[in-house]
Design a protein around this motif. Structure first.
Motif, mmCIF file in Angstrom:
data_model
loop_
_atom_site.group_PDB
_atom_site.id
_atom_site.type_symbol
_atom_site.label_atom_id
_atom_site.label_comp_id
_atom_site.label_asym_id
_atom_site.label_seq_id
_atom_site.Cartn_x
_atom_site.Cartn_y
_atom_site.Cartn_z
ATOM 1 N N LEU A 63 0.602 -1.017 0.307
ATOM 2 C CA LEU A 63 0.186 0.263 -0.012
ATOM 3 C C LEU A 63 1.091 1.615 -0.652
ATOM 4 O O LEU A 63 0.343 2.308 -0.368
ATOM 5 C CB LEU A 63 -1.116 -0.294 1.450
ATOM 6 N N GLY B 84 1.620 2.095 -3.342
ATOM 7 C CA GLY B 84 0.714 2.395 -4.392
ATOM 8 C C GLY B 84 0.534 3.963 -4.354
ATOM 9 O O GLY B 84 0.835 4.677 -4.842
ATOM 10 N N ILE C 103 1.341 6.853 -6.473
ATOM 11 C CA ILE C 103 0.329 8.215 -6.817
ATOM 12 C C ILE C 103 0.675 8.985 -6.475
ATOM 13 O O ILE C 103 -0.003 10.353 -7.347
ATOM 14 C CB ILE C 103 -1.084 7.491 -6.432
ATOM 15 N N TYR D 45 1.085 11.904 -9.375
ATOM 16 C CA TYR D 45 -0.062 13.800 -9.189
ATOM 17 C C TYR D 45 0.102 14.466 -8.113
ATOM 18 O O TYR D 45 -0.748 14.416 -6.791
ATOM 19 C CB TYR D 45 -1.533 13.004 -8.477
ATOM 20 N N PRO E 166 -14.506 6.835 -1.794
ATOM 21 C CA PRO E 166 -13.183 6.159 -2.921
ATOM 22 C C PRO E 166 -13.693 5.824 -4.325
ATOM 23 O O PRO E 166 -14.735 5.620 -4.487
ATOM 24 C CB PRO E 166 -12.781 4.903 -2.316
ATOM 25 N N GLY E 167 -12.258 6.349 -5.479
ATOM 26 C CA GLY E 167 -13.341 5.498 -6.686
ATOM 27 C C GLY E 167 -14.673 6.588 -7.426
ATOM 28 O O GLY E 167 -15.201 7.500 -6.970
ATOM 29 N N LYS E 168 -15.043 5.309 -7.528
ATOM 30 C CA LYS E 168 -16.373 5.531 -8.832
ATOM 31 C C LYS E 168 -17.288 6.347 -7.968
ATOM 32 O O LYS E 168 -18.314 7.000 -8.092
ATOM 33 C CB LYS E 168 -16.795 5.117 -9.683
ATOM 34 N N PHE E 169 -17.070 6.393 -5.772
ATOM 35 C CA PHE E 169 -18.439 6.682 -5.629
ATOM 36 C C PHE E 169 -18.376 8.328 -5.183
ATOM 37 O O PHE E 169 -18.834 8.762 -4.354
ATOM 38 C CB PHE E 169 -18.676 5.969 -4.241
ATOM 39 N N LEU F 6 -7.529 14.412 -9.756
ATOM 40 C CA LEU F 6 -8.096 13.261 -9.261
ATOM 41 C C LEU F 6 -8.016 12.930 -8.531
ATOM 42 O O LEU F 6 -7.835 11.773 -7.275
ATOM 43 C CB LEU F 6 -7.643 11.920 -10.796
ATOM 44 N N HIS G 121 -10.245 11.064 -6.609
ATOM 45 C CA HIS G 121 -11.098 10.197 -6.506
ATOM 46 C C HIS G 121 -9.522 8.572 -5.987
ATOM 47 O O HIS G 121 -9.865 7.940 -4.690
ATOM 48 C CB HIS G 121 -11.793 9.186 -7.409
ATOM 49 N N ILE G 122 -8.381 9.532 -6.546
ATOM 50 C CA ILE G 122 -7.484 8.267 -5.937
ATOM 51 C C ILE G 122 -6.687 8.010 -4.926
ATOM 52 O O ILE G 122 -6.656 7.813 -3.759
ATOM 53 C CB ILE G 122 -6.361 8.389 -7.373
ATOM 54 N N GLY H 210 -9.771 6.178 -2.792
ATOM 55 C CA GLY H 210 -8.918 5.649 -3.163
ATOM 56 C C GLY H 210 -8.152 4.969 -1.672
ATOM 57 O O GLY H 210 -8.400 4.269 -1.144
ATOM 58 N N LEU H 211 -7.158 5.584 -1.592
ATOM 59 C CA LEU H 211 -5.758 5.482 -0.898
ATOM 60 C C LEU H 211 -6.013 5.179 0.217
ATOM 61 O O LEU H 211 -5.664 4.989 1.485
ATOM 62 C CB LEU H 211 -4.789 5.874 -1.415
ATOM 63 N N CYS I 24 -8.053 2.824 1.978
ATOM 64 C CA CYS I 24 -7.637 1.286 1.559
ATOM 65 C C CYS I 24 -6.587 0.915 2.702
ATOM 66 O O CYS I 24 -6.656 0.318 3.457
ATOM 67 C CB CYS I 24 -7.375 1.270 0.418
ATOM 68 N N LEU J 44 -7.249 -0.693 5.782
ATOM 69 C CA LEU J 44 -6.841 -1.944 6.379
ATOM 70 C C LEU J 44 -6.084 -2.132 7.928
ATOM 71 O O LEU J 44 -6.251 -2.493 8.808
ATOM 72 C CB LEU J 44 -6.318 -2.430 5.716
#
Lengths: 220, 549
Positions: free
Chosen positions: A45, A48, A52, A56, A133-136, A149, A151-152, A155-156, A159, A163
């Motif tokens: 994670l 990632g 990202i 960005y 996150p993401g599409k929501f 962006l 939403h990324i 999202g992270l 996540c 976790l």
């Protein structure tokens, strides 16, 4: 089985071990290996996140302003304090201080609970603002405009903290299990490996947060 | 107990205790057993069932490829079939096979221990495996999966097939693998019998130990990768999917960071078995004990630094390509050390051409081809030509099937009497070995040529000029299938009709041969004491007057 163990058959010695020392050493090595796997899992994670952020940087910088530094800061202090009380609990188990063992375990569980409550309010705020996150992701419906962006980033954020949050919940579970066993008087100077191992796990959960907090909340 | 060799001493108690098969009765005594031997048997049965499933899929694929046109299946069904074949073989058969079945059964026996360090964790690991397998079976019946076993994005985040259940299945199976690895590392460190120093460990133990190290260090990365791909598919967070701003090559890095070490999770246990087969059946002390033992560890370490050789054409930097290519060549060194040591062990040994040894020799032949062709693919220029062709297919089948599965079958024959207390028919076994050897090479050898000529992998139709070779390959696959089926038949038959085995038919020296066959529930009547190394066979002449040293 009697509470007082004899030399030949110590109460907590499993049949396939020869001595309590061998059993304790095996349990501790196993725990350290498990912690290594945990670190490697989180490291994916983190990697990632860095990729990202490299892709960005402006977006991550702008989006992170919407996380509450106060809530994150309070949670950092809460978790570090819980690690301290956990260490005290392990020490109490080692010296056979039953009263302090139970007291410190309760404190640790309490701090873990406070962490989750703060997290709950943070998450609720994000849900309300559409920072999902993401599409929501739909923060623009609520009047928040983040370039790029975002939403990324969220999202992270979900996540990584999600976790970690699951690990805190598991921690509350195993700490409660240890507390119940401690109340039965199972631990003392001759047998305290479970307390120690749960302590190791709890310190790792704390440590992961210490990396998550600056990476997500204090971007510069 | 005339078979007891000098050196290692197990207390002399008559074998009146019932074996682990008879110690407890009933289904629950198996489903909730903490006995490593019973768990080993259950892993053996499960992996064999899935070997059958994966093998059936392979035969269907080969049948479709008999003609250049698509006749039996549509493209989608073909894609689903090769995905089932790959995913089942990798995650449900090869990875758990040797550690789960033989590792569980033999590790504590070889260490002179009563059980693994964490028997309950061991049981959990088996049930986690079963749960993961159920997710795979669900995927099969919920429309299948057509991404290939590699789950590459962006295809896996857009395809309509059942990706989430399959990735969750592999995620769960990963935990089974981690728990087994963790258990074995602690067992080797903490459960060795008195006198069993690291330099006296059977090489099987070294191989399984090195495997466990990779399982522990690589599998968590797979876990997070599969979790992220599941999240990518359900929430579109945009980490891997370029349409959402993510990076598909990042997925490849994540995936191969696990999956390259994972091919060593698959082959190191094969090496582990091979050392035992070669030494015991040539009655000679293993050549280069320390070199073989430490090369396993060296492979485990280097395996983490070569993942980029799967991505030479994925757009990584040229410098990265060169470095990964170099490191790939580096990993061949410890591997070659092993092969040379096995061959040197055979030199002037009194080789017995029994079934385990036939598989041992077969392994040297097929694995050498598989290993050497890996270097073709590790070279930058040739890989550009051979990438994603049948050459790659042939290469990894020579390593995975010709390496691990061949060694596994050899190991099953080697330890069959120890596990089940009966002997199989040697004649039937030799016929089986011959069929497997012919079938395997016929299937895969000409695929090197096919690939070199430009036949791409994962296609269900092809140019008519390739038909002859495809037909040859398919006939080979049928022979291989028949050989494996025949092997299963005579082995199962031996359980009912096989003659009772003695406790040490091969006159082995390592500790598992110093208890009855099948072993008692607690393995040994007392704690064994080890005073010599595991390849110190009694007939070895230490005076140096003959060649037997």
């Amino acid at each position: 089985m009697s509470a007082i163990a004899t030399a030949e058959h110590p109460e907590h010695l499993a049949h396939h071990f020869d001595t309590l020392e061998q059993q304790a050493a095996a349990a501790k090595l196993g725990m350290w290996l498990f912690l290594a796997t945990e670190i490697l899992m989180f490291s994916g994670l983190f990697l990632g996140y860095f990729i990202i952020r490299m892709f960005y940087p402006e977006m991550v910088l702008e989006a992170h302003e919407y996380l509450s530094k106060t809530a994150g800061g309070v949670n950092t202090v809460v978790l570090i304090t819980s690690s301290f009380t956990m260490a005290l609990a392990v020490r109490a188990a080692q010296v056979g201080d039953q009263k302090n063992l139970i007291r410190n375990l309760i404190f640790t569980i309490g701090f873990a609970g406070v962490f989750m409550v703060v997290k709950y309010f943070e998450y609720s705020a994000k849900f309300e603002h559409g920072m999902l996150p993401g599409k929501f992701y739909h923060a623009w419906d609520h009047g928040y405009y983040i370039e790029g962006l975002p939403h990324i980033f969220f999202g992270l954020y979900f996540c990584m903290t999600g976790l970690h949050g699951i690990h805190v919940l598991v921690g509350i579970g195993v700490l409660t299990w240890i507390l119940l066993r401690a109340k039965k008087g199972e631990f003392g100077p001759s047998y305290y490996t479970p307390v120690e191992n749960v302590g190791l796990y709890w310190h790792l959960v704390d440590l992961v947060w210490i990396f998550l907090f600056p990476l997500l909340y204090l971007v510069r | 107990m005339s078979d007891k060799s000098k050196g290692s001493v197990a207390p002399d108690v008559p074998a009146t205790e019932p074996s682990f098969w008879e110690a407890d009765k009933g289904l629950a005594s198996w489903l909730f057993t903490l006995d490593h031997k019973r768990l080993g048997v259950m892993y053996l049965v499960s992996t064999m069932i899935f070997l059958f499933v994966g093998g059936a899929a392979a035969l269907l694929l080969r049948t479709e490829l008999l003609t250049p046109e698509g006749d039996i299946f549509s493209a989608t069904v073909y894609n689903k079939l090769f995905t089932v074949h790959g995913a089942v073989m990798v995650f449900l058969v090869i990875i758990p096979s040797v550690p789960g079945a033989l590792g569980n059964f033999l590790l504590p026996l070889m260490l002179g221990a009563k059980d693994v360090a964490f028997p309950r964790l061991n049981l959990l690991s088996f049930w986690v495996y079963t749960l993961g397998a159920m997710f795979f079976l669900y995927t099969l019946f919920a429309g299948g999966l057509d991404t290939g076993w590699t789950f590459y994005t962006p295809y896996s985040s857009t395809t309509g097939t059942s990706v989430v259940s399959a990735t969750l299945g592999a995620f769960i199976l990963g935990f089974s693998s981690i728990l087994t690895g963790l258990n074995f590392i602690v067992t080797v460190h903490k459960m060795r019998a008195p006198g069993l120093t690291w330099n006296r460990l059977p090489l099987f133990v070294w191989g399984i130990y090195a495997t466990a190290v990779i399982q522990i260090l690589a599998t968590p990365v797979l876990a997070i990768t599969l979790l992220l791909i599941t999240i990518e598919r359900t929430l579109n967070i945009g980490i891997f999917d370029p349409a959402m701003g993510g990076d598909p090559v990042l997925f490849q890095h994540f995936f191969w960071f696990y999956s390259h070490p994972a091919v060593y999770i698959m082959i190191l246990p094969g090496f582990a078995i091979e050392s035992e087969l070669i030494a015991v059946h040539s009655r000679k002390h293993i050549f280069g004990y320390k070199a073989i033992a430490l090369s396993s560890v060296a492979i485990a370490i280097i395996s983490f630094l070569v993942w980029g050789h799967h991505m030479f054409v994925s757009g990584q930097s040229e410098l990265a390509g060169v470095i990964f290519s170099f490191l790939t060549f580096a990993v061949a060194v410890p591997t070659a050390i092993k092969v040379f040591s096995w061959v040197a062990t055979l030199y002037k040994g009194s080789i017995e051409f029994n079934t385990p040894m036939l598989y041992g020799l077969m392994f040297i032949f097929t694995f050498s081809i598989g290993g050497l062709t890996g270097l073709f693919l590790g070279s930058l220029a040739t890989d550009v030509h051979l990438h994603d062709t049948y050459f790659v297919v042939a290469h990894f089948h020579y390593v995975m099937m010709g390496g691990t599965i061949i060694a596994f079958i050899g190991g099953i024959h080697h330890w069959w009497s120890k596990m089940f207390g009966v002997n199989y028919s040697e004649k039937a076994a030799k016929i089986g070995a011959l069929l497997v050897f012919i079938g395997f090479n016929m299937t895969f050898f000409n695929q090197f040529i096919l690939g070199q000529q430009g036949m791409p992998r994962r296609y269900y139709t092809y140019l008519p000029q390739f038909q002859q070779q495809h037909v040859l390959s398919t006939i080979g696959a049928y022979i291989l299938g028949a050989g494996l089926l025949w092997t299963a038949i005579y082995l199962i038959h031996s359980l009912r009709r096989g003659e009772k085995a003695t406790s040490n038919p091969w006159h082995g020296v390592s500790l598992e041969w110093h208890t009855q066959s099948p072993p008692i529930q607690h393995n040994f009547h007392g704690t064994p004491v080890v005073t010599s190394d595991p390849y110190d066979f009694p007939e070895i002449d230490r005076t140096g007057e003959t060649d037997r040293h």
